[in-house]
Design an enzyme around this catalytic site. Structure first.
Site, mmCIF file in Angstrom:
data_model
loop_
_atom_site.group_PDB
_atom_site.id
_atom_site.type_symbol
_atom_site.label_atom_id
_atom_site.label_comp_id
_atom_site.label_asym_id
_atom_site.label_seq_id
_atom_site.Cartn_x
_atom_site.Cartn_y
_atom_site.Cartn_z
ATOM 1 C CG ASP A 85 -1.924 -5.175 2.002
ATOM 2 O OD1 ASP A 85 -2.242 -3.981 2.144
ATOM 3 O OD2 ASP A 85 -2.747 -6.103 1.934
ATOM 4 C CD GLU A 129 -11.447 -6.910 -0.268
ATOM 5 O OE1 GLU A 129 -10.361 -6.325 -0.099
ATOM 6 O OE2 GLU A 129 -11.693 -8.043 0.190
ATOM 7 C CE LYS A 175 -4.008 -3.694 -0.561
ATOM 8 N NZ LYS A 175 -4.784 -3.698 0.694
ATOM 9 C CG ASP A 215 -3.603 -7.631 4.837
ATOM 10 O OD1 ASP A 215 -4.249 -7.998 3.834
ATOM 11 O OD2 ASP A 215 -4.060 -6.829 5.673
ATOM 12 C CD GLU A 233 -7.322 -3.567 4.728
ATOM 13 O OE1 GLU A 233 -8.106 -3.482 5.699
ATOM 14 O OE2 GLU A 233 -6.921 -4.650 4.274
HETATM 15 O O1 KIV Z 1 -4.394 -8.630 1.063
HETATM 16 C C1 KIV Z 1 -4.799 -8.689 -0.106
HETATM 17 O O2 KIV Z 1 -4.566 -9.648 -0.835
HETATM 18 C C2 KIV Z 1 -5.583 -7.561 -0.601
HETATM 19 C C3 KIV Z 1 -6.214 -7.692 -1.942
HETATM 20 C C4 KIV Z 1 -7.309 -8.659 -1.901
HETATM 21 C C5 KIV Z 1 -6.643 -6.400 -2.486
HETATM 22 O O3 KIV Z 1 -5.698 -6.591 0.071
#
Ligand code: KIV
Length: 296
Positions: free
Chosen positions: A86, A185, A116, A47, A118
């Site tokens: 993401d 992160e 993914k 994202d 968070e």
């Molecule tokens: O959005 C993204 O690029 C990420 C990475 C930095 C892990 O979440």
């Protein structure tokens, strides 16, 4: 599925074999193709798209539809790397059914193999519901940029005993819920090392030091294309921004100075018919040529 495609099992196996996992983000066909050709294990359609491609000043603005649009472009390019989509802000924390549906869109429409999310212990039921629907999930703890207003900015996390303990526990809970890997992160390297050693699944670090099982960087950052800000962990592996500017300035100069295009970069009319067309063209008045064109 391509026979050589990297799978979640292969990613986990790499940790078992002590091999580093190398991952990068991509958001479009051309970049993804280059990244894939370099043998990168996993491509995250992050994202971070919101910032480095769309120009917002955080990751909160990007929508599900925009993420799917870019995931499709990446998946058209990739033969080998595992693709992870993401999940954007508000796409998975409001309602579990909506979360599973949105995760499913990354797989069904986007062509990704996993998503993914968070968050730590608080999102375990959401992760479990996705896995129950046969969707592979990657976790992401530490600095979670979708929570920057809650956190107070892009700040390093896990710097106190209490917050470090929470990260270690969250990582265990994510593993127990069934994620195949976890992004760490912006956390102190010592905490990342403890987490990495305590898990069977791999950790993928960004600003989490050298002891993670793998690393990820935002491709526009590491190539020096996006330079709006530079966190401590970021290394420019190339200064492509400068090189692109040189190329664009050179192009501008060559067009202005009539050096480009030359005949080498031009199409040729058959030489045996050239005289005929020249004769015809000179015999026509400008008006006649226009009316001829209009009749067509
Ligand atoms: O959005 C993204 O690029 C990420 C990475 C930095 C892990 O979440």
């Amino acid at each position: 599925m391509s026979l050589q495609k990297v799978t979640a099992n292969k990613i986990i196996e790499k940790k078992k074999n002590g091999e580093k996992i190398v991952t990068l983000t991509s958001y479009d066909y051309a970049f993804a193709k280059i990244v894939d050709q370099c043998g990168i294990d996993l491509i995250l359609v992050g994202d971070s798209l919101s910032m480095v491609v769309l120009g917002y000043n955080n990751t909160l603005a990007v929508t599900m539809d925009e993420m799917i649009h870019h995931t499709k472009a990446v998946s058209r390019a990739v033969d080998n790397a595992m693709i992870v989509g993401d999940m954007p802000f508000l796409s998975y924390k409001i309602d579990i059914n909506e979360a599973v549906k949105n995760a499913g869109r990354f797989i069904q429409e986007g062509g990704a193999e996993a998503v993914k999310v968070e968050g730590g212990t608080e999102i375990i039921p959401i992760i479990e519901a996705m896995i129950k629907a046969d969707i592979q999930v990657m976790g992401h703890i530490g600095l979670t940029p979708q929570a920057i207003y809650q956190i107070g900015g892009f700040l390093v996390q896990g710097k106190t005993v209490e917050t470090a303990k929470n990260l270690i526990i969250a990582a265990q809970n994510l593993q127990n819920a069934g994620v195949f890997s976890i992004v760490l992160e912006s956390i102190p390297w010592q905490i990342a090392k403890i987490i990495t050693q305590s898990l069977d699944i791999p950790t993928i670090g960004i600003g989490a030091g050298p002891y993670c099982d793998g690393q990820i960087l935002v491709i526009h950052d590491m190539l020096g294309i996006f330079t709006d800000f530079k966190p401590k962990f970021l290394k420019y592996f190339e200064n492509l921004g400068d090189r692109m500017q040189n190329a664009i300035k050179k192009y501008k100069w060559e067009v202005e100075e009539e050096k480009y295009p030359d005949l080498i970069h031009s199409y040729e009319f058959p030489s045996d018919e050239l005289e005929e067309i020249k004769k015809w063209a000179t015999s026509q008045s400008f008006k006649e040529i226009n009316s001829y064109k209009m009749k067509q």
